[in-house]
Design an enzyme around this catalytic site. Structure first.
Site, PDB file in Angstrom:
ATOM      1  N   LYS A 127      -2.448  62.069  21.583  1.00 29.75           N
ATOM      2  CA  LYS A 127      -2.460  62.833  20.284  1.00 29.75           C
ATOM      3  C   LYS A 127      -1.156  62.814  19.620  1.00 29.75           C
ATOM      4  O   LYS A 127      -0.070  63.430  20.428  1.00 29.75           O
ATOM      5  CB  LYS A 127      -3.245  64.005  20.497  1.00 29.75           C
ATOM      6  CG  LYS A 127      -4.642  64.006  21.051  1.00 29.75           C
ATOM      7  CD  LYS A 127      -5.522  63.642  19.786  1.00 29.75           C
ATOM      8  CE  LYS A 127      -6.921  63.602  20.155  1.00 29.75           C
ATOM      9  NZ  LYS A 127      -7.722  63.235  18.917  1.00 29.75           N
ATOM     10  N   ASP A 157      -3.428  58.721  18.087  1.00 31.95           N
ATOM     11  CA  ASP A 157      -4.345  59.475  17.242  1.00 31.95           C
ATOM     12  C   ASP A 157      -3.832  60.640  16.703  1.00 31.95           C
ATOM     13  O   ASP A 157      -3.473  61.595  17.189  1.00 31.95           O
ATOM     14  CB  ASP A 157      -5.520  59.806  18.129  1.00 31.95           C
ATOM     15  CG  ASP A 157      -6.904  60.437  17.236  1.00 31.95           C
ATOM     16  OD1 ASP A 157      -6.799  60.128  15.988  1.00 31.95           O
ATOM     17  OD2 ASP A 157      -7.659  60.816  17.781  1.00 31.95           O
ATOM     18  N   GLU A 183      -4.762  55.340  15.373  1.00 28.58           N
ATOM     19  CA  GLU A 183      -6.240  56.023  14.970  1.00 28.58           C
ATOM     20  C   GLU A 183      -6.144  57.093  13.660  1.00 28.58           C
ATOM     21  O   GLU A 183      -5.438  57.906  14.009  1.00 28.58           O
ATOM     22  CB  GLU A 183      -6.973  56.617  16.047  1.00 28.58           C
ATOM     23  CG  GLU A 183      -8.296  56.937  15.700  1.00 28.58           C
ATOM     24  CD  GLU A 183      -9.022  57.404  17.155  1.00 28.58           C
ATOM     25  OE1 GLU A 183      -9.922  58.372  16.931  1.00 28.58           O
ATOM     26  OE2 GLU A 183      -8.713  56.949  18.116  1.00 28.58           O
ATOM     27  N   ASP A 211     -11.264  56.713  12.351  1.00 29.54           N
ATOM     28  CA  ASP A 211     -12.376  57.378  13.192  1.00 29.54           C
ATOM     29  C   ASP A 211     -13.094  58.531  12.022  1.00 29.54           C
ATOM     30  O   ASP A 211     -14.284  58.192  11.572  1.00 29.54           O
ATOM     31  CB  ASP A 211     -11.696  58.300  14.195  1.00 29.54           C
ATOM     32  CG  ASP A 211     -12.698  59.429  14.660  1.00 29.54           C
ATOM     33  OD1 ASP A 211     -13.730  59.270  14.585  1.00 29.54           O
ATOM     34  OD2 ASP A 211     -11.931  60.173  15.686  1.00 29.54           O
ATOM     35  N   LYS A 235     -18.423  57.377  17.665  1.00 25.88           N
ATOM     36  CA  LYS A 235     -18.989  58.785  18.370  1.00 25.88           C
ATOM     37  C   LYS A 235     -20.420  58.693  18.138  1.00 25.88           C
ATOM     38  O   LYS A 235     -20.939  58.989  16.976  1.00 25.88           O
ATOM     39  CB  LYS A 235     -17.961  59.711  18.002  1.00 25.88           C
ATOM     40  CG  LYS A 235     -16.606  59.559  18.304  1.00 25.88           C
ATOM     41  CD  LYS A 235     -15.870  60.685  18.048  1.00 25.88           C
ATOM     42  CE  LYS A 235     -14.281  60.322  18.238  1.00 25.88           C
ATOM     43  NZ  LYS A 235     -13.419  61.710  17.771  1.00 25.88           N
TER      44      LYS A 235
END
Length: 349
Positions: A127, A157, A183, A211, A235
Site C-alpha cells: 500500500k 496500490d 494499481e 481497480d 473483486k
C-alpha cells in the site's frame, strides 16, 4: 420470491435482473449473523472489520460493504452474498490459487513482521499514497519488501491517492526496485490512460492496473475501451458475484487479478471461486488478506500455505459467530442496512 440474478445481460446493466430468485427478506434476516473481527494492523483506517454473514441452502455468503458505501453500491455486495448462499459457484479449473502477501501502510521496520504471517511469498502488494504519509515513507516500505524478498514480484496500490504529477514522480522512483505493476495510481480513467502513456514514453517499465475504475464504475468495461490499463483487478463482492465478474473479465479482454475487500474466509471463498474459474490466471491473487485479521469466523481459515490457498468449502463456526458477535446497536445497524439494500434489489426485479 422475486426474480434475481447476479449475471447481467451486459456489463453496464444491473446484476439483479434475470434468472435466479431473490430470497425473501425474512429468510435473509433469519439467517443473518453480524460479527466484528479485530485486525492485526490498521487497514483502510479501521481496526475492527464488521461483516454480516448469511447462511443459505447451498452455503455461506458474506455482505460486508464498508460503512461509507451507499445502498445502491452495497446492493452488488448483497447480490454476491446471495449468489454464494443460494446459487453456488461455477466448476473450478484449478484447485490451488497463488496469492500475494499484502503489506499495509506500516513503517518500514514492520515489514518483516507483516511478511512473516504469509509464509512463503512469491508476490507482494504494498500500500502506498496513504493519507498523512509521503513518498519517502512509500519508498522505504517498498525497499524493505525488496530487501526481505529479493526475488518476489512487487506491485504497489495507491487506491487513487495520487494526482497525475505525483503518480509519475512516485512510479519513476519506485520502479527502481522493480515493480510488477501499479494499481490505481490516480482516481479516474483519463488519468490512468495518461499515466500509462507517459510512463511508456519515458521508458519506465511499470504496468498499470485498474481497480476502483472497474468496480466503482457503472460500466466496468469503460477502462478497457479507453486503453487506460494493462490489466484489471476484479473483486467478487463489489462486482455483484462470481458470474458477473467472469463476464466482465471475458468482455474486457485484459489479464485479471482477483483480489479481496478485506473479507472473512467466507468472502475469500467467493474470491477463490472466481480465480479458480478464470480460463487464465497470470498473476498471483490478492486473496491472502485473512492474515491481516486477528480472528475469523471459521476454524479452518483460508490463509496462504506455500504461496497459495487450496480451494475448499467454508462453514462459519457457531462458537466463533457468538464470540465475535457485534454489539446490539451495530447488529441493528447492519440489519437495517440489509433491509434497505434488499429493497434496492427487489426494485430491480
Amino acid at each position: 420470491m422475486g426474480t434475481f440474478s447476479p449475471r447481467p445481460d451486459g456489463p453496464g446493466r444491473h446484476p439483479e435482473k434475470s434468472g435466479q430468485q431473490l430470497p425473501e427478506l425474512g429468510e435473509l434476516l433469519a439467517s443473518a449473523h453480524v460479527v466484528s473481527l479485530p485486525m492485526r494492523v490498521k487497514f483502510r483506517g479501521i481496526l475492527q472489520r464488521e461483516a454480516l454473514l448469511l447462511e443459505g441452502p447451498v452455503g455461506w455468503g458474506e455482505f460486508c460493504p464498508f460503512p461509507d458505501y451507499g445502498d445502491a453500491e452495497a446492493s452488488r455486495w448483497l447480490a454476491a452474498a446471495i449468489e454464494a448462499g443460494w446459487s453456488g459457484f461455477p466448476a473450478p479449473l484449478r484447485d490451488t490459487i497463488p496469492v500475494n502477501a499484502t503489506v499495509p501502510a506500516v513503517p518500514a521496520h514492520r515489514v518483516p513482521e507483516i511478511l512473516a504471517r504469509f509464509g512463503r511469498v512469491d508476490a507482494v502488494k504494498v500500500k502506498v499514497a496513504e493519507s498523512g504519509q509521503n513518498l519517502d515513507d512509500d519508498a522505504a516500505r517498498v525497499s524493505a519488501v525488496r530487501e526481505a524478498l529479493p526475488d518476489a514480484a512487487i506491485r504497489v496500490d495507491a487506491n487513487g491517492g495520487w494526482d497525475l504529477p505525483e503518480a509519475l514522480t512516485a512510479l519513476k522512483r519506485l520502479a527502481a526496485v522493480g515493480l510488477e505493476y501499479a494499481e490505481q495510481p490516480v482516481p479516474d480513467i483519463p488519468g490512468l490512460a495518461e499515466v500509462r502513456r507517459q510512463l511508456r514514453a519515458a521508458g519506465v517499465p511499470v504496468l498499470i492496473a485498474a481497480d476502483e475504475s472497474v468496480r466503482k464504475e457503472e460500466d466496468p468495461l469503460k477502462v478497457a475501451r479507453a486503453g487506460a490499463a494493462d490489466l484489471i483487478v476484479v473483486k467478487v463482492a463489489p462486482l455483484g458475484g462470481v458470474a458477473r465478474a467472469l463476464d466482465i473479465v471475458a468482455q474486457a479482454g485484459l489479464p485479471a487479478v482477483v483480489s479481496s475487500a478485506l473479507d472473512t474466509s467466507v468472502g475469500i471463498r467467493a474470491g477463490l471461486a472466481l480465480a479458480a474459474a478464470l480460463p487464465e490466471l497470470p498473476y498471483a491473487c490478492g486473496l491472502g488478506t485473512v492474515s491481516l485479521l486477528a480472528a475469523d469466523v471459521t476454524r479452518d481459515s483460508l490463509v496462504p500455505d506455500d504461496g497459495g490457498i487450496r480451494l475448499r468449502e467454508v462453514r462459519a463456526d457457531p462458537n466463533l459467530l457468538a464470540e465475535y458477535a457485534s454489539a446490539p446497536e451495530r447488529r441493528d445497524w447492519w440489519l437495517d442496512r440489509l433491509r434497505r439494500v434488499h429493497a434496492v434489489l427487489a426494485s430491480r426485479r
